[in-house]
Design an enzyme around this catalytic site. Structure first.
Site, PDB file in Angstrom:
ATOM      1  N   TYR A 116       0.474   3.613  -0.099  1.00  0.00           N
ATOM      2  CA  TYR A 116      -0.366   3.440  -1.280  1.00  0.00           C
ATOM      3  C   TYR A 116      -0.139   4.538  -2.296  1.00  0.00           C
ATOM      4  CZ  TYR A 116      -3.816   7.087  -0.049  1.00  0.00           C
ATOM      5  OH  TYR A 116      -4.440   8.274   0.211  1.00  0.00           O
ATOM      6  N   ARG A 123       7.031   8.466  -6.150  1.00  0.00           N
ATOM      7  CA  ARG A 123       6.522   8.767  -4.800  1.00  0.00           C
ATOM      8  C   ARG A 123       6.287   7.480  -4.015  1.00  0.00           C
ATOM      9  NH1 ARG A 123       1.259  12.413  -4.285  1.00  0.00           N
ATOM     10  NH2 ARG A 123       0.286  10.518  -5.033  1.00  0.00           N
ATOM     11  N   LYS A 152       2.909   8.680   1.875  1.00  0.00           N
ATOM     12  CA  LYS A 152       1.520   8.347   1.544  1.00  0.00           C
ATOM     13  C   LYS A 152       1.164   7.009   2.189  1.00  0.00           C
ATOM     14  CE  LYS A 152      -1.575   8.748  -2.486  1.00  0.00           C
ATOM     15  NZ  LYS A 152      -2.560   9.621  -1.868  1.00  0.00           N
ATOM     16  N   HIS A 186       4.061  -5.686  17.828  1.00  0.00           N
ATOM     17  CA  HIS A 186       4.478  -4.349  17.392  1.00  0.00           C
ATOM     18  C   HIS A 186       5.832  -4.413  16.683  1.00  0.00           C
ATOM     19  CE1 HIS A 186       1.172  -3.014  19.807  1.00  0.00           C
ATOM     20  NE2 HIS A 186       1.427  -1.747  19.561  1.00  0.00           N
ATOM     21  N   LEU A 192       1.121  16.135   1.803  1.00  0.00           N
ATOM     22  CA  LEU A 192       1.550  15.175   0.793  1.00  0.00           C
ATOM     23  C   LEU A 192       2.099  15.944  -0.418  1.00  0.00           C
ATOM     24  CD1 LEU A 192       1.346  12.035   0.216  1.00  0.00           C
ATOM     25  CD2 LEU A 192      -0.415  12.703  -1.420  1.00  0.00           C
ATOM     26  N   GLU A 230      -3.773  21.402   3.780  1.00  0.00           N
ATOM     27  CA  GLU A 230      -4.276  20.733   2.569  1.00  0.00           C
ATOM     28  C   GLU A 230      -5.661  20.174   2.851  1.00  0.00           C
ATOM     29  OE1 GLU A 230      -1.927  17.237   1.486  1.00  0.00           O
ATOM     30  OE2 GLU A 230      -1.727  16.649   3.580  1.00  0.00           O
ATOM     31  N   ARG A 235       0.633 -11.136  15.282  1.00  0.00           N
ATOM     32  CA  ARG A 235       0.578  -9.753  15.754  1.00  0.00           C
ATOM     33  C   ARG A 235       1.656  -9.431  16.775  1.00  0.00           C
ATOM     34  NH1 ARG A 235      -1.431  -5.579  18.544  1.00  0.00           N
ATOM     35  NH2 ARG A 235      -2.798  -4.142  17.439  1.00  0.00           N
TER      36      ARG A 235
HETATM   37  N1  PDD Z   1      -5.196  11.377  -2.445  1.00  0.00           N
HETATM   38  N2  PDD Z   1      -3.076  15.357  -0.100  1.00  0.00           N
HETATM   39  C1  PDD Z   1      -3.634  14.232   0.384  1.00  0.00           C
HETATM   40  C2  PDD Z   1      -3.781  14.090   1.860  1.00  0.00           C
HETATM   41  C3  PDD Z   1      -4.053  13.214  -0.497  1.00  0.00           C
HETATM   42  O1  PDD Z   1      -4.593  12.075  -0.002  1.00  0.00           O
HETATM   43  C4  PDD Z   1      -3.918  13.399  -1.899  1.00  0.00           C
HETATM   44  C5  PDD Z   1      -4.332  12.355  -2.884  1.00  0.00           C
HETATM   45  C6  PDD Z   1      -3.365  14.612  -2.356  1.00  0.00           C
HETATM   46  C7  PDD Z   1      -3.185  14.885  -3.834  1.00  0.00           C
HETATM   47  O2  PDD Z   1      -2.175  14.094  -4.368  1.00  0.00           O
HETATM   48  P1  PDD Z   1      -2.160  13.706  -5.915  1.00  0.00           P
HETATM   49  O3  PDD Z   1      -2.235  14.984  -6.686  1.00  0.00           O
HETATM   50  O4  PDD Z   1      -0.857  13.026  -6.078  1.00  0.00           O
HETATM   51  O5  PDD Z   1      -3.358  12.826  -6.186  1.00  0.00           O
HETATM   52  C8  PDD Z   1      -2.948  15.551  -1.429  1.00  0.00           C
HETATM   53  C9  PDD Z   1      -5.549  10.260  -3.301  1.00  0.00           C
HETATM   54  C10 PDD Z   1      -6.130  10.670  -4.602  1.00  0.00           C
HETATM   55  C11 PDD Z   1      -6.438   9.308  -2.518  1.00  0.00           C
HETATM   56  O6  PDD Z   1      -6.288   9.245  -1.317  1.00  0.00           O
HETATM   57  O7  PDD Z   1      -7.235   8.606  -3.121  1.00  0.00           O
END
Ligand code: PDD
Length: 284
Positions: A33, A52, A146, A101, A203, A179, A99
């Site tokens: 996402y 990304r 992501k 795997h 991330l 983070e 379903r």
């Molecule tokens: N999340 N680290 C994680 C684990 C995140 O889920 C996000 C962003 C970031 C920051 O990334 P960015 O600057 O590209 O938004 C760092 C989004 C906003 C979400 O899950 O909604």
């Protein structure tokens, strides 16, 4: 103005949007996402988010999807909703199949998007600063992708809320500060900023990248290096960064005050510089 969804080429009100129960995103968390926000109707760092998204898809060996199709759908959603400060989720799952795997050959990706007004961080939280707890990072070792597998993030956030704090900070078993649950993290110590380097364990935040460039232009000393919880507690300032978070000061961690326990000048300055850039409609 309506909150809208896009499902595989069709636009509809969010409450009408459905995915099949055999979607692999639902069954296996097999999806990626992105979240993109607009300022005064202009999407901030759109190309960087789409880069990304493509990297995330390659990371899970998805077949590529036309960027122009994704962009056309994003622009259509933004136009139809008319929100000046919109938040767009783009979610791509590997697709739907009975379903199993093992991945069915020929499976087609399912592309969904939603648009709503951004749920802003309350102004008073920005003013007084947030509180956080640290939690051990139990996520898998490809946090640079992501993916929609956000259970550890969600449980850590809830643990923070249940203990009266605003967010949680992931720390590795060896004590390396990584983070936030949906944000990257920076510390300021003796005038120097530090953030975790880009590895599999965080991330690669688009806001993080924007801030690194802002620091460079503003001649602020910044480094990407590992640091531990003691260094975090001893920092003069700590802040979280993300698309919704923007730059959020953290003034209390695990019950300890950071610096003087109030929002610091460097955090304020970087927040102002980021906002200025976003409102000017510039990528960093
Ligand atoms: N999340 N680290 C994680 C684990 C995140 O889920 C996000 C962003 C970031 C920051 O990334 P960015 O600057 O590209 O938004 C760092 C989004 C906003 C979400 O899950 O909604």
């Amino acid at each position: 103005m309506p909150d809208l969804a896009y499902v595989n080429g069709e636009f509809m009100p969010i409450e009408k949007a459905m995915v099949p129960i055999e979607d692999r995103g639902y069954q296996f968390g097999d999806g990626v996402y992105e979240f993109i926000a607009s300022y005064e109707g202009r999407l901030f760092m759109l190309e960087e988010h789409l880069d990304r998204l493509e990297r995330s898809m390659r990371g899970l060996a998805f077949d590529p999807i036309s960027r122009s199709e994704i962009k056309a759908a994003i622009f259509e959603l933004a136009k139809c909703s008319g929100y000046p400060r919109a938040g767009i989720y783009i979610q791509i799952s590997r697709g739907t199949a009975p379903r199993n795997h093992a991945i069915s050959p020929g499976i087609l990706p399912q592309v969904i998007m939603t648009i709503r007004p951004v749920k802003e961080i309350p102004a008073e939280l920005r003013e007084k600063g947030a509180s956080a707890i640290t939690v051990q990072d139990t996520r898998w070792d490809r946090c640079d992708i992501k993916t929609i597998q956000l259970l550890a993030n969600s449980l850590a956030k809830q643990k923070a809320l249940d203990s009266g704090c605003d967010d949680a900070i992931f720390v590795s078993a060896q004590g390396v500060v990584r983070e936030g649950t949906s944000s990257n993290l920076f510390i300021v110590s003796d005038g120097r900023l530090t953030t975790h380097p880009l590895t599999n364990n965080i991330l690669p935040g688009i806001t993080r990248a924007a801030i690194l460039r802002i620091c460079e232009k503003a001649n602020l000393d910044v480094e990407e290096s590992f640091f531990d919880t003691e260094t975090l507690y001893r920092a003069d300032e700590v802040f979280l960064t993300g698309t919704v978070t923007e730059v959020l000061p953290v003034v209390r961690i695990d019950g300890k005050s950071i610096g003087d326990g109030i929002v610091g000048p460097t955090t304020r300055r970087i927040y102002d510089l980021l906002r200025k850039q976003a409102l000017a409609g510039e990528s960093a």
